[in-house]
Design a protein around this motif. Sequence first.
Motif, short mmCIF file in Angstrom:
data_model
loop_
_atom_site.label_atom_id
_atom_site.label_comp_id
_atom_site.label_asym_id
_atom_site.label_seq_id
_atom_site.Cartn_x
_atom_site.Cartn_y
_atom_site.Cartn_z
N TRP A 98 0.82 -1.23 0.00
CA TRP A 98 0.00 0.00 0.00
C TRP A 98 0.84 1.26 0.00
O TRP A 98 0.37 2.33 -0.30
N TRP A 99 2.10 1.10 0.36
CA TRP A 99 2.98 2.26 0.42
C TRP A 99 3.60 2.53 -0.96
O TRP A 99 4.08 3.60 -1.25
N ILE A 100 3.60 1.51 -1.81
CA ILE A 100 4.28 1.62 -3.10
C ILE A 100 3.30 1.77 -4.26
O ILE A 100 3.48 2.62 -5.13
N ILE A 101 2.24 0.94 -4.25
CA ILE A 101 1.37 0.93 -5.43
C ILE A 101 0.58 2.24 -5.61
O ILE A 101 0.61 2.83 -6.70
N PRO A 102 -0.12 2.77 -4.57
CA PRO A 102 -0.95 3.95 -4.82
C PRO A 102 -0.22 5.17 -5.39
O PRO A 102 -0.69 5.74 -6.38
N PRO A 103 0.93 5.57 -4.85
CA PRO A 103 1.58 6.75 -5.47
C PRO A 103 1.95 6.49 -6.93
O PRO A 103 1.86 7.39 -7.77
N GLY A 104 2.34 5.24 -7.22
CA GLY A 104 2.69 4.91 -8.60
C GLY A 104 1.48 5.01 -9.51
O GLY A 104 1.57 5.53 -10.63
N VAL A 105 0.33 4.53 -9.00
CA VAL A 105 -0.89 4.60 -9.81
C VAL A 105 -1.22 6.07 -10.10
O VAL A 105 -1.61 6.42 -11.21
N MET A 106 -1.03 6.93 -9.10
CA MET A 106 -1.29 8.35 -9.32
C MET A 106 -0.40 8.89 -10.44
O MET A 106 -0.83 9.64 -11.31
N ILE A 107 0.87 8.50 -10.40
CA ILE A 107 1.80 8.96 -11.44
C ILE A 107 1.31 8.48 -12.80
O ILE A 107 1.22 9.25 -13.76
N VAL A 108 0.98 7.18 -12.89
CA VAL A 108 0.53 6.63 -14.17
C VAL A 108 -0.69 7.41 -14.67
O VAL A 108 -0.74 7.83 -15.83
N LEU A 109 -1.64 7.67 -13.76
CA LEU A 109 -2.86 8.34 -14.20
C LEU A 109 -2.60 9.77 -14.65
O LEU A 109 -3.11 10.22 -15.68
N VAL A 110 -1.80 10.51 -13.90
CA VAL A 110 -1.59 11.91 -14.27
C VAL A 110 -0.78 11.99 -15.58
O VAL A 110 -1.08 12.79 -16.46
N VAL A 111 0.21 11.12 -15.71
CA VAL A 111 1.00 11.13 -16.95
C VAL A 111 0.11 10.72 -18.12
O VAL A 111 0.14 11.32 -19.20
N LEU A 112 -0.72 9.71 -17.87
CA LEU A 112 -1.65 9.26 -18.90
C LEU A 112 -2.58 10.40 -19.32
O LEU A 112 -2.82 10.61 -20.51
N ALA A 113 -3.07 11.15 -18.34
CA ALA A 113 -3.98 12.25 -18.66
C ALA A 113 -3.32 13.26 -19.59
O ALA A 113 -3.87 13.62 -20.64
N PHE A 114 -2.12 13.69 -19.23
CA PHE A 114 -1.44 14.68 -20.08
C PHE A 114 -1.06 14.08 -21.43
O PHE A 114 -1.15 14.74 -22.46
N THR A 115 -0.63 12.80 -21.43
CA THR A 115 -0.25 12.18 -22.69
C THR A 115 -1.45 12.07 -23.62
O THR A 115 -1.34 12.35 -24.82
N MET A 116 -2.59 11.69 -23.05
CA MET A 116 -3.78 11.55 -23.90
C MET A 116 -4.19 12.90 -24.49
O MET A 116 -4.52 12.99 -25.68
N CYS A 117 -4.15 13.94 -23.68
CA CYS A 117 -4.47 15.27 -24.20
C CYS A 117 -3.49 15.66 -25.30
O CYS A 117 -3.89 16.13 -26.36
N GLY A 118 -2.21 15.45 -25.01
CA GLY A 118 -1.18 15.82 -25.99
C GLY A 118 -1.34 15.03 -27.28
O GLY A 118 -1.21 15.58 -28.38
N TYR A 119 -1.66 13.76 -27.15
CA TYR A 119 -1.83 12.89 -28.31
C TYR A 119 -3.01 13.37 -29.16
O TYR A 119 -2.93 13.45 -30.38
#
Lengths: 328, 323, 319, 354
Positions: free
Chosen positions: C285-306
């Motif tokens: 729980w200490w490792i997965i959630p922050p990583g998921v946040m990173i994936v989601l925020v990067v995904l959001a910007f990448t999708m917009c940019g794409y």
Amino acid sequence: MSVLSVRDLSVEYRTTGGDVPAVRGVDLEVDRGEVLGLAGESGCGKSTIAGAILRLLPAKTKITGRIELDGNDILELTPGKLRAVRWTAGSIVFQGAMHAMNPVQRIGEQIMEPILVHGQSGEREARMRAGTLLEQVGLPTRRLDDYPHELSGGQKQRIMIAMALACSPSLIVADEPTTALDVMVQAQVLQLLRTLQHDLGLALLFITHDLSVLVEVADRLAIMYAGKVVEQGGAEAVFHSPAHPYTKALAAAFPAIGDMRFRGRPSGLGGDPPDPQQIPTGCPFHPRCAEVIPACSSVVPELWTAGPARLAACVHVSGAPALEGVSR
Amino acid sequence: MGRKYLARKTLHALATLAFVLAFNFFLFRVMPGDPVRLLARGAATHMTPQRIAEIEHEQGLDRPLPQQFVVYAKNTLTGQFGISFVTNESVTSVIGRAIWPTVLLVGSATLISTFFGLWAGIKGAWGRGSLFDTTSLFGSLVLYSAPEGWLGMILLIIFVGTFHWFPAGQMSSNTGQTGIANVLDVLSHLFLPCMTLVLGYIGEYTIIMRSSLLEVMGEDFVMTARAKGVPDRLVRRSHAVPNALLPTLTLVFYSFGFILGGSVIVEAVYSWPGLGQLTYRAIQDLDYNVIQAVFLLFSLAVIAFNLAADITYGYLDPRVREA
Amino acid sequence: MQTLDPTPSEPPVLVEEPADLVPPKSPRRIGWARRRRALSAFWKTYRRSRMGMVGLVMMILFILLAVFGPLFVPARNVSVAFATGKPFQPPSLQWPLGTDNFGRSVLSLIVVGSRISLIVGFAATVVTMVLGAGIGIASGFYGGKTDTLLNALTNWFLVIPWIALAIVMASILGPTLLNIILIIGITSWAGTARLVRAQALTVKERPYVERARALGGGDVHTIAHHILPNVMPVIFANTVLTVALSILAETTLSLLGLGDPNSISWGGIINEAFQAGALSAGYWWWIIPPGVMIVLVVLAFTMCGYALDEIINPRLRER
Amino acid sequence: MSDPQPEPDVAELGVPVVEVEDLEVNFKGRVGFFAGLLGRKGFDAKAVDGVSITLYEGEVLALAGESGCGKTTTARAIMGLLIPDAGTIRYRGEPLARSRRGLRGYRKQVQMVFQDPTAALNPRQTIYEIVAEALRIHGVPGGPDAKTEEQLVARALSRAGLRPPERFYLLYPHELSGGQRQRVVIAGALVVDPAVIVADEPVSNLDASVRGEILALLMKLREGSRISILIVTHDLGLAWTVADRVAVMYLGRVVEVGPAEEVLQRPKHPYTKALLNVVPEAGGTERPILQGEPPDPTRIPKGCRFHPRCPVVASGRAERLGILNRCVSEDLALEEIAPGHDVACYLKGLGEEP
């Protein structure tokens, strides 16, 4: 006997901005050994017809009517049959030779490709044939091993012609084959096409916006405007005594040097070709027409008789039915 | 291939190398914080001021800059990077030991991700809008968005922590086995770090290949091939893909630097005894000689790879080859 | 949209006037009226992209989280000294995402960390864009020796592996937030510069630039009125993509232990977990959630940019 | 049809506006960065190699030839868009300044119309901004009967046939048709009241039916304000319709120049004849068509540059007439063979029609 027969062809492109009717009910006929010139301005639908003949238009395009090429009902063929008919029954010389060739494949392979694909001969004979074809279009056989970028624009267009001849098709569609070329080279390529057509007895559908080019090459002319054929007849006759006001304007855009009528007075039509999504009512040409009468905005003209072996879609021609308010 | 082209590209690579050498020198000497202080910060725990002065002299840091540069260039070109402050070994031998594990890891990951990335990209573009295309595109975007280090940790939690399918780290179990058994042992250690890098980069390759192929599919010569009656499968194989592959391969080659960079954190996560882990340790210990050497080595590798990309490109593209 | 004047001797005239397009009195205001319309037309196209819309919604949510989220987190939840929880608690009703080694709430850390992650992402993007767009335009527009020099510089920075350079710079400059922003900016401008240069080169060759020169316009006029407006869309799409890359870069630096130890970022949380042995201890729980946040925020910007890229680069659009 | 216009009297060509003398423009061969550092040089292409032409007040001069003959380069040099390697360009007797600053005033007088109006208009500017651009660069002229920027823009648009002008202010170029776009380009030139318009293939990218209108518009301009027009074209038919005089270029040189009627109906240079032969004409008569493509301007043949393709040389007539030697080795210049009609060919003195 006709090699190509197009009946009531209509083509509508599906775009994100709505449907665009590009061709609206066109009939064409090309006989063996005959050259039919198809002329018109950009957006009149002439290149769409070229694409429709081999069914090369985008998959979603709506095509209705009937296209018969060398006895094949093109619009009804299964994908496999269609592939078999492509290039053997009809081939195309595309507009931009620059981009119509694979840049990383040798010229020879590209000419041989259709021969091999259609199983017309083995590798060795195909190469021999490709060499012969090159000579026919006035290039040395050693060019087979060149890549497209090593050729000039005129040479590329010659290669495209050789490629079109590869499977000895019944019909060749030449879509603006000389437009991108320089004046002198353009004349050379035209001369080549004329010679080949004559020697091989080719049936040719020659598409261009340059009416003056057609007069030298074509036997018959069909003039298109806003997706329809507006005039049809023998090439000389259509060019020298046009019946349709649009043809008159087009012919006037190509002055004869030495003819004092053109000297110092350029003439042309006002306005611009219509947006295919907003074609004017009645005769589509009436907003730009110099001979417009009130009936033109309501009567949709058909190809009426305009003289011996002449048809024109204009209320002013002799064969037009009597219409209310039309005086001749 | 044109000799001129080859010569030009080689010259270019050499010039880049020269730039990197100079850059490296100035980075450590001219940037804020003089080398003595840097050394002290990294080594203070191990060394007396006297020892620092000694090192300073050994490294020639007490001499004027131009002279230092000559010494630096000579040392670098003869492969002498000084000693590691942590282990007191020569940096060259430390690196020499770590280089092969990294070659194995990065090499296998590059090959696998390139192969499958290109495959998925081709399949996706050819069936644009299909289920495969939309899933692979979305999956690619998700993978592209995930930091490799974290991806490694997730795999570790799942496959080692939960299922115990793979060993937890290192490169071998050190049980002294030989032959096939040893190879299998190394492979089982390699699998997860390699997969991490593959997952981290495959998305990017898929997207690059997909858009490159989509662009080529709109070109006129593809239409010509279809008009000739060439079957779809052949159109794809002999016209579309070869032309789309050219720009894609270049981009894939160019992205080698990123996969190499990704290996640093992945090696740290899996305690893979390669250059990456070495770097990671060096960062923690501020072992500057090692950092500097790894920086040069990584740059050299990327420059070499880019040269290889240019040569491959020149070989594959007739427009360049016969120029 | 237009019909034609029936008299052939007269030049064509647009007869139909769009209802909302009555010319304003001042011609200076005309441009702005039209720009608003162009913007709404752009929005219409953008709205058709499902990927772009999903990305945009996610992006807005993340920005809202970063701006307002930390206001709702009690300070002691993220304080090393005053944390109220027991260390290493798995997720529970009280601690939805468990606690870390100091007993801090991981959920609270993530909410607070969103601000740093996004600040670094945006700030580093500003540095990247100023450097990249400036160098790219100068290189592409002026050409000649300026171009040779700037282009060589760009190529060098492209070749140097960014992570190696970032490591070297971070270890020399020291890990502060500002330094991290600068390092990410300095190591990632080259890609933008190359893109912008290529675009500036093509725009420069357009006849309308020659027309501006023929009219007597100088370099400043040409850049301001012709080059910049036509390079801007490319810069814009690239900016959005760069935010994603910068957030990823910050994560990588944090994971390498080169992050700012005094501020909480998502990458920093993962790094602390890793250092504290969370992997072998199974504190997922200490490792997965922050990583998921990173994936989601990067995904959001990448999708917009794409999605933006697809609109701006019509080559990839549906044919 | 009414009577042909009176032919311009060659003796009264009027006031020279732009005079080009011995113009030379070379394009440097491209070498790579490092090859350049090593001192390597590329082959120079002599795009324009000694061109002299004069544009008189109120006339239309057509500059014709194949692509690559240097006609566009000459036009660009006249526009001050590139700096010639040799030769002078004079505007109303004053040599052209080479500096940017010095060119500013000149550029108010000489305006350009481009081949592709779509490309010549910035897609992100409104029609109003496009037409007003020159005014914003040069400033709105003051004076007793000064007009506002908007009045000037409106006047230019109407003069270019875009009426009523207000309707076009807010539009973007992509909302107009090809012909309208070219009118916008012309309006953008007219807004500063130029004395000279240089039109580079002004109609070759337009649909056939609108070409005439654009040409008619250009011709109308000189009636009111005595604007001189230089039209660059590959189409001799177009030259016949609009030009008072025609200059034919081949490989960087003018090979024949004179009144349009003279040059197009009684051509003297074999190259002019060859160009006339390829103007498509009804009947499809079998005319000889010049084979091959124009040679590379990096390797210009000695003697008359046309001799490798010249039918007079190829048929052996040049040899029979005893000029072959000079054709292949002696450089030659334009010589007057009739009033106002100059030709660069050794054949001219022999008075024989090939």
